[in-house]
Scaffold this active site. Structure first.
Site, short mmCIF file in Angstrom:
data_model
loop_
_atom_site.label_atom_id
_atom_site.label_comp_id
_atom_site.label_asym_id
_atom_site.label_seq_id
_atom_site.Cartn_x
_atom_site.Cartn_y
_atom_site.Cartn_z
NE ARG A 1 -2.38 9.03 -3.42
CZ ARG A 1 -1.27 8.91 -3.11
NH1 ARG A 1 -0.47 7.85 -3.10
NH2 ARG A 1 -0.70 10.20 -3.30
CB ILE B 1 -0.84 0.02 1.19
CG1 ILE B 1 -0.31 0.04 2.57
CG2 ILE B 1 -2.01 -1.18 1.28
CD1 ILE B 1 -1.09 0.00 3.58
CG ASP B 2 -0.11 4.27 -2.67
OD1 ASP B 2 0.46 3.78 -3.12
OD2 ASP B 2 -0.96 5.29 -3.07
CG ASN B 3 5.98 4.97 0.71
OD1 ASN B 3 5.86 3.86 0.82
ND2 ASN B 3 6.87 5.80 0.21
#
Length: 479
Positions: free
Chosen positions: A388, A267-269
């Protein structure tokens, strides 16, 4: 290879590359890394002198600042780089990028060679190797299109078939196979003449790793896997230049495991929430298979700046690994299908200033901050930045998302700016390509820590394995 005593100094017009010959017998090449000044080593006084300043933008000029906040900074040296000490303690901000490319002409231990070549202390180079920031290839990769004739000549010289035939290490390999890069894993690793090195001198840092109570973030521990409630502002498995400051490393230590945990998905930072880490290679493969077979279900909570309609949302994502990701409502051949289901959407208070400050939430200019909207989302396809990008394309960007919110605001203010939005204006392929280039160049700032996105639930095998994260940050909790 031994270079002439006069040395070489050649520069790309864009500041992408450098080639040097110095007292150290090597070819030194600096690739496209926003470096602001080039230098030539002077044998007579053993000092560096500036050849050319290539900075033209404010971003590049920041490389010259003596106030760069990186842990190894003590003072600014004559070559515009900081004095280096150690990579820890971790700085609060990342410094300007610096990547050095070397081709070795005399074999020896890699740490000693890098120290001499880049004038770095052994302890700092050892840290870089420990962080996974040093790579090698048996044969130098192809130079970029912007290479000068002199650089192309040097590349051809070190990859000449007659030269390569003399190297036993590449016997039986094609040139392409020998150009594949691998991490240097030991400071005393021997590197032979002709070996290519890539050194990420300023690795991307994750200071939040040192602020977290990692034991409190463990959701479950089994014989096969660990489920972690990943904090925002951290990397699951590390980056190209930093595998030390990662969830995998810190969770392994928190649990006292001797064998490192392994990444099964990302998953994104800037996203928090449920992540499954495998304890064995075997289970890592098993979990990858469950993802491929769509046996893994992921639910997200998204805090958006505008309401999102309930139901299925479909887009198609441009298959190019550049952020921000471009999505289109119209089908485009070769683009990736992106689907998510908005299960519910409710109005909630916009996070107050103290909560935003605690999580370094960036104000990206959304005009109204009276209310936000918490959406529960079933992710049906798992593309990078999918949630997003899709929500921003719907006019409901995620709170704090500096990569996608400014673009959504611009599209609302001036419909047609988004090259694949509902009001796209281009009439020819050339206009479209120009619009894409301008869009990507203008937007895409990475959030500093957190955005309003949480992987709140993960389950697989029809719910046999089911895990939930704690309440999201915007519900006024502490880190």
């Amino acid at each position: 290879m031994k270079m002439g005593s006069a040395g070489l100094a050649s520069i790309f017009s864009n500041g992408y590359y450098r080639c040097l010959s110095a007292p150290v017998p090597l070819l030194r090449m600096l690739a496209s890394t926003n470096v602001s000044a080039l230098h030539r080593h002077d044998k007579s006084n053993n000092k560096s002198t500036v050849l050319s300043c290539l900075s033209s933008s404010k971003r590049e000029l920041s490389c010259l600042s003596s106030k760069v906040d990186i842990a190894q900074t003590a003072t600014t040296s004559v070559n515009s780089y900081p004095e280096y000490n150690r990579l820890v303690p971790c700085p609060s901000h990342n410094g300007p990028p610096r990547v050095e490319h070397l081709v070795i002409s005399e074999g020896g231990p890699v740490l000693e060679y890098i120290c001499r070549a880049l004038d770095l202390p052994p302890s700092f180079v050892a840290d870089l190797i420990h962080f996974g920031a040093v790579y090698y290839a048996l044969v130098c990769p192809q130079p970029p299109p912007s290479a000068t004739p002199e650089q192309i000549r040097i590349f051809k010289e070190v990859t000449e078939p007659s030269v390569l035939r003399k190297r036993a290490s590449i016997k039986g390999k094609t040139v392409r196979e020998a150009q594949k890069t691998f991490r240097i894993t030991h400071a005393d690793q021997f590197v032979e003449a002709g070996t290519y090195l890539r050194v990420h001198v300023h690795p991307k840092r994750f200071p939040r790793c040192y602020e977290i109570d990692w034991k409190s973030r463990i959701i479950a521990v089994t014989d096969s896997y660990v489920v972690l409630d990943k904090p925002a502002g951290t990397s699951v498995g590390g980056t190209t230049d930093n595998i030390e400051e990662s969830c995998v490393t810190f969770a392994t230590r928190a649990l006292g495991f001797s064998t490192p945990l392994k990444t099964t998905h990302q998953i994104d930072n800037c996203t928090e929430g449920c992540v499954v880490l495998a304890r064995t290679k075997e289970y890592c493969s098993v979990f990858h298979g469950k993802i491929r077979e769509k046996k893994v279900k992921k639910l997200y909570l998204a805090l958006t700046a505008a309401p999102v309609p309930i139901g299925l949302i479909t887009h198609y994502m441009r298959p190019i690994n550049i952020a921000p990701r471009l999505v289109s409502e119209d089908f485009i051949k070769g683009w990736y299908l992106c689907q998510l289901e908005v299960m519910e959407c409710k109005e909630v208070p916009w996070p107050d200033s103290s909560i935003q400050e605690n999580y370094c939430i960036e104000d990206s200019g959304w005009p109204s901050k009276d209310h936000a909207y918490e959406c529960k989302i079933n992710l049906l396809t798992g593309r990078t930045h999918q949630v997003r990008a899709q929500l921003a394309a719907c006019g409901a960007p995620i709170v704090g998302d500096s990569m996608y919110m400014p673009a959504a605001i611009a599209e609302v203010a001036n419909p047609g700016l988004n090259p694949f939005g509902k009001c796209k204006k281009y009439t020819s392929d050339n206009d479209k390509e120009m619009a894409i280039t301008e869009w990507i160049a203008q937007y895409g700032k990475e959030p500093s820590v957190a955005i309003g996105l949480q992987a709140c639930q993960i389950s697989w095998d029809d719910g046999e394995h089911f895990y939930e994260a704690r309440s999201p940050w915007w519900r006024s909790r502490k880190a």
